[in-house]
Each structure stands twice: as structure tokens, then as C-alpha cells.
Design a protein around this motif. Structure first.
Motif, PDB file in Angstrom:
ATOM      1  N   LYS A  24       0.884  -1.169   0.000  1.00 27.76           N
ATOM      2  CA  LYS A  24       0.000   0.000   0.000  1.00 27.76           C
ATOM      3  C   LYS A  24       0.918   1.214   0.000  1.00 27.76           C
ATOM      4  O   LYS A  24       1.949   1.229   0.686  1.00 27.76           O
ATOM      5  CB  LYS A  24      -0.980  -0.001   1.166  1.00 27.76           C
ATOM      6  CG  LYS A  24      -0.449   0.399   2.496  1.00 27.76           C
ATOM      7  CD  LYS A  24      -1.592   0.502   3.506  1.00 27.76           C
ATOM      8  CE  LYS A  24      -1.094   1.121   4.793  1.00 27.76           C
ATOM      9  NZ  LYS A  24      -2.170   1.310   5.756  1.00 27.76           N
ATOM     10  N   TYR A  25       0.559   2.201  -0.812  1.00 26.78           N
ATOM     11  CA  TYR A  25       1.411   3.378  -0.927  1.00 26.78           C
ATOM     12  C   TYR A  25       0.605   4.597  -1.348  1.00 26.78           C
ATOM     13  O   TYR A  25      -0.480   4.486  -1.911  1.00 26.78           O
ATOM     14  CB  TYR A  25       2.557   3.124  -1.910  1.00 26.78           C
ATOM     15  CG  TYR A  25       2.138   2.620  -3.263  1.00 26.78           C
ATOM     16  CD1 TYR A  25       1.749   3.492  -4.268  1.00 26.78           C
ATOM     17  CD2 TYR A  25       2.144   1.261  -3.543  1.00 26.78           C
ATOM     18  CE1 TYR A  25       1.370   3.027  -5.518  1.00 26.78           C
ATOM     19  CE2 TYR A  25       1.768   0.783  -4.784  1.00 26.78           C
ATOM     20  CZ  TYR A  25       1.390   1.676  -5.768  1.00 26.78           C
ATOM     21  OH  TYR A  25       1.006   1.209  -7.002  1.00 26.78           O
ATOM     22  N   LYS A  26       1.177   5.774  -1.025  1.00 29.19           N
ATOM     23  CA  LYS A  26       0.546   7.028  -1.418  1.00 29.19           C
ATOM     24  C   LYS A  26       1.547   8.167  -1.268  1.00 29.19           C
ATOM     25  O   LYS A  26       2.552   8.044  -0.573  1.00 29.19           O
ATOM     26  CB  LYS A  26      -0.707   7.314  -0.590  1.00 29.19           C
ATOM     27  CG  LYS A  26      -0.466   7.686   0.855  1.00 29.19           C
ATOM     28  CD  LYS A  26      -1.785   7.955   1.562  1.00 29.19           C
ATOM     29  CE  LYS A  26      -1.576   8.495   2.961  1.00 29.19           C
ATOM     30  NZ  LYS A  26      -1.099   9.850   3.023  1.00 29.19           N
ATOM     31  N   GLU A  30      -2.095  12.758  -0.835  1.00 30.20           N
ATOM     32  CA  GLU A  30      -3.216  11.872  -1.147  1.00 30.20           C
ATOM     33  C   GLU A  30      -3.884  11.389   0.138  1.00 30.20           C
ATOM     34  O   GLU A  30      -3.219  11.171   1.144  1.00 30.20           O
ATOM     35  CB  GLU A  30      -2.742  10.664  -1.958  1.00 30.20           C
ATOM     36  CG  GLU A  30      -2.245  11.024  -3.341  1.00 30.20           C
ATOM     37  CD  GLU A  30      -1.749   9.813  -4.101  1.00 30.20           C
ATOM     38  OE1 GLU A  30      -2.111   9.697  -5.276  1.00 30.20           O
ATOM     39  OE2 GLU A  30      -1.007   8.988  -3.523  1.00 30.20           O
ATOM     40  N   GLU A  32      -6.158   8.614   0.044  1.00 30.46           N
ATOM     41  CA  GLU A  32      -6.353   7.171  -0.114  1.00 30.46           C
ATOM     42  C   GLU A  32      -5.055   6.487  -0.545  1.00 30.46           C
ATOM     43  O   GLU A  32      -4.287   7.035  -1.334  1.00 30.46           O
ATOM     44  CB  GLU A  32      -7.426   6.898  -1.166  1.00 30.46           C
ATOM     45  CG  GLU A  32      -8.777   7.504  -0.852  1.00 30.46           C
ATOM     46  CD  GLU A  32      -9.457   6.831   0.330  1.00 30.46           C
ATOM     47  OE1 GLU A  32      -9.313   5.593   0.455  1.00 30.46           O
ATOM     48  OE2 GLU A  32     -10.103   7.538   1.109  1.00 30.46           O
ATOM     49  N   TYR A  33      -4.868   5.282  -0.035  1.00 35.94           N
ATOM     50  CA  TYR A  33      -3.728   4.465  -0.453  1.00 35.94           C
ATOM     51  C   TYR A  33      -4.078   3.687  -1.717  1.00 35.94           C
ATOM     52  O   TYR A  33      -5.229   3.300  -1.914  1.00 35.94           O
ATOM     53  CB  TYR A  33      -3.369   3.450   0.629  1.00 35.94           C
ATOM     54  CG  TYR A  33      -2.623   4.017   1.798  1.00 35.94           C
ATOM     55  CD1 TYR A  33      -1.237   4.050   1.802  1.00 35.94           C
ATOM     56  CD2 TYR A  33      -3.302   4.512   2.905  1.00 35.94           C
ATOM     57  CE1 TYR A  33      -0.541   4.555   2.883  1.00 35.94           C
ATOM     58  CE2 TYR A  33      -2.615   5.025   3.993  1.00 35.94           C
ATOM     59  CZ  TYR A  33      -1.233   5.043   3.968  1.00 35.94           C
ATOM     60  OH  TYR A  33      -0.549   5.550   5.047  1.00 35.94           O
ATOM     61  N   THR A  34      -3.086   3.436  -2.527  1.00 37.37           N
ATOM     62  CA  THR A  34      -3.191   2.448  -3.591  1.00 37.37           C
ATOM     63  C   THR A  34      -2.722   1.135  -2.983  1.00 37.37           C
ATOM     64  O   THR A  34      -1.666   1.077  -2.351  1.00 37.37           O
ATOM     65  CB  THR A  34      -2.299   2.815  -4.789  1.00 37.37           C
ATOM     66  OG1 THR A  34      -2.743   4.053  -5.330  1.00 37.37           O
ATOM     67  CG2 THR A  34      -2.318   1.735  -5.853  1.00 37.37           C
ATOM     68  N   GLU A  36      -1.957  -2.861  -4.007  1.00 34.96           N
ATOM     69  CA  GLU A  36      -1.827  -3.782  -5.135  1.00 34.96           C
ATOM     70  C   GLU A  36      -0.844  -4.891  -4.810  1.00 34.96           C
ATOM     71  O   GLU A  36      -0.013  -4.764  -3.908  1.00 34.96           O
ATOM     72  CB  GLU A  36      -1.433  -3.060  -6.412  1.00 34.96           C
ATOM     73  CG  GLU A  36      -0.030  -2.510  -6.441  1.00 34.96           C
ATOM     74  CD  GLU A  36       0.325  -1.898  -7.778  1.00 34.96           C
ATOM     75  OE1 GLU A  36      -0.153  -2.381  -8.822  1.00 34.96           O
ATOM     76  OE2 GLU A  36       1.095  -0.944  -7.785  1.00 34.96           O
ATOM     77  N   TRP A  55       6.820   0.262 -10.131  1.00 30.73           N
ATOM     78  CA  TRP A  55       5.645   0.806  -9.472  1.00 30.73           C
ATOM     79  C   TRP A  55       5.993   2.028  -8.627  1.00 30.73           C
ATOM     80  O   TRP A  55       5.151   2.881  -8.380  1.00 30.73           O
ATOM     81  CB  TRP A  55       4.976  -0.243  -8.577  1.00 30.73           C
ATOM     82  CG  TRP A  55       5.881  -0.722  -7.487  1.00 30.73           C
ATOM     83  CD1 TRP A  55       6.726  -1.799  -7.550  1.00 30.73           C
ATOM     84  CD2 TRP A  55       6.079  -0.122  -6.215  1.00 30.73           C
ATOM     85  NE1 TRP A  55       7.437  -1.909  -6.381  1.00 30.73           N
ATOM     86  CE2 TRP A  55       7.057  -0.876  -5.538  1.00 30.73           C
ATOM     87  CE3 TRP A  55       5.544   0.981  -5.560  1.00 30.73           C
ATOM     88  CZ2 TRP A  55       7.499  -0.574  -4.261  1.00 30.73           C
ATOM     89  CZ3 TRP A  55       5.981   1.290  -4.287  1.00 30.73           C
ATOM     90  CH2 TRP A  55       6.952   0.514  -3.645  1.00 30.73           C
ATOM     91  N   TYR A  59       6.965   7.526  -3.944  1.00 34.20           N
ATOM     92  CA  TYR A  59       6.001   7.604  -2.847  1.00 34.20           C
ATOM     93  C   TYR A  59       6.731   7.730  -1.514  1.00 34.20           C
ATOM     94  O   TYR A  59       7.737   7.074  -1.282  1.00 34.20           O
ATOM     95  CB  TYR A  59       5.114   6.357  -2.834  1.00 34.20           C
ATOM     96  CG  TYR A  59       4.338   6.182  -4.104  1.00 34.20           C
ATOM     97  CD1 TYR A  59       3.230   6.959  -4.366  1.00 34.20           C
ATOM     98  CD2 TYR A  59       4.738   5.253  -5.060  1.00 34.20           C
ATOM     99  CE1 TYR A  59       2.515   6.818  -5.544  1.00 34.20           C
ATOM    100  CE2 TYR A  59       4.029   5.099  -6.236  1.00 34.20           C
ATOM    101  CZ  TYR A  59       2.928   5.883  -6.469  1.00 34.20           C
ATOM    102  OH  TYR A  59       2.223   5.746  -7.636  1.00 34.20           O
TER     103      TYR A  59
END
Length: 74
Positions: A24-26, A30, A32-34, A36, A55, A59
Motif C-alpha cells: 500500500k502506498y501514497k 493523497e 487514499e492508499y493504492t 496492489e 511501481w 512515494y
């Protein structure tokens, strides 16, 4: 765990292998976290790992949520 802690953990493993890693990263701005799953490939010629794709775009907030050896995936 952060990326450094994750790297330290997999380097301690006796057997070198590929992993599926849930991240999870941001960016700081931001809300919200992405989240994946990313493939981490072991490169035996260099005794190191590399991400299947780039990716990480700088961040500041990155966390490893889970990881599993590719050998343990059914």
C-alpha cells in the motif's frame, strides 16, 4: 513493515525465490492508499531482487502488507 524491513527479512531466508508482495502506498497529499499485489523476481546472477515493473514513483508512504513465496502459491 516498510521496504527496508521487508528486504532484510527476505535476505535472511535460506532459500532465494520470487515473491508476490502486497503493497500500500501514497503521496503525502493523497488521502487514499493504492493497494496492489506486485511480483518481486529474484535474479540469481546478481543475488538480488527486482520488481516486475517500476511501481515506485517516489512515494513517501509505502508499506508491505503481506508477502508470499511464489512456491507457496497454489
Amino acid at each position: 513493515m516498510n521496504l527496508k524491513e521487508f528486504g532484510d527479512a527476505i535476505r535472511k531466508e535460506e532459500y532465494r525465490t520470487d515473491y508476490i508482495v502486497q503493497l500500500k502506498y501514497k503521496y503525502p497529499w493523497e488521502k487514499e492508499y493504492t493497494v496492489e499485489n506486485v511480483y518481486l523476481q529474484y535474479e540469481a546472477n546478481h543475488d538480488c531482487w527486482s520488481w516486475l515493473y517500476d511501481w515506485d514513483e517516489g512515494y513517501d508512504d509505502v508499506e508491505v502488507l503481506k508477502y508470499v513465496s511464489i512456491d507457496d502459491v497454489l
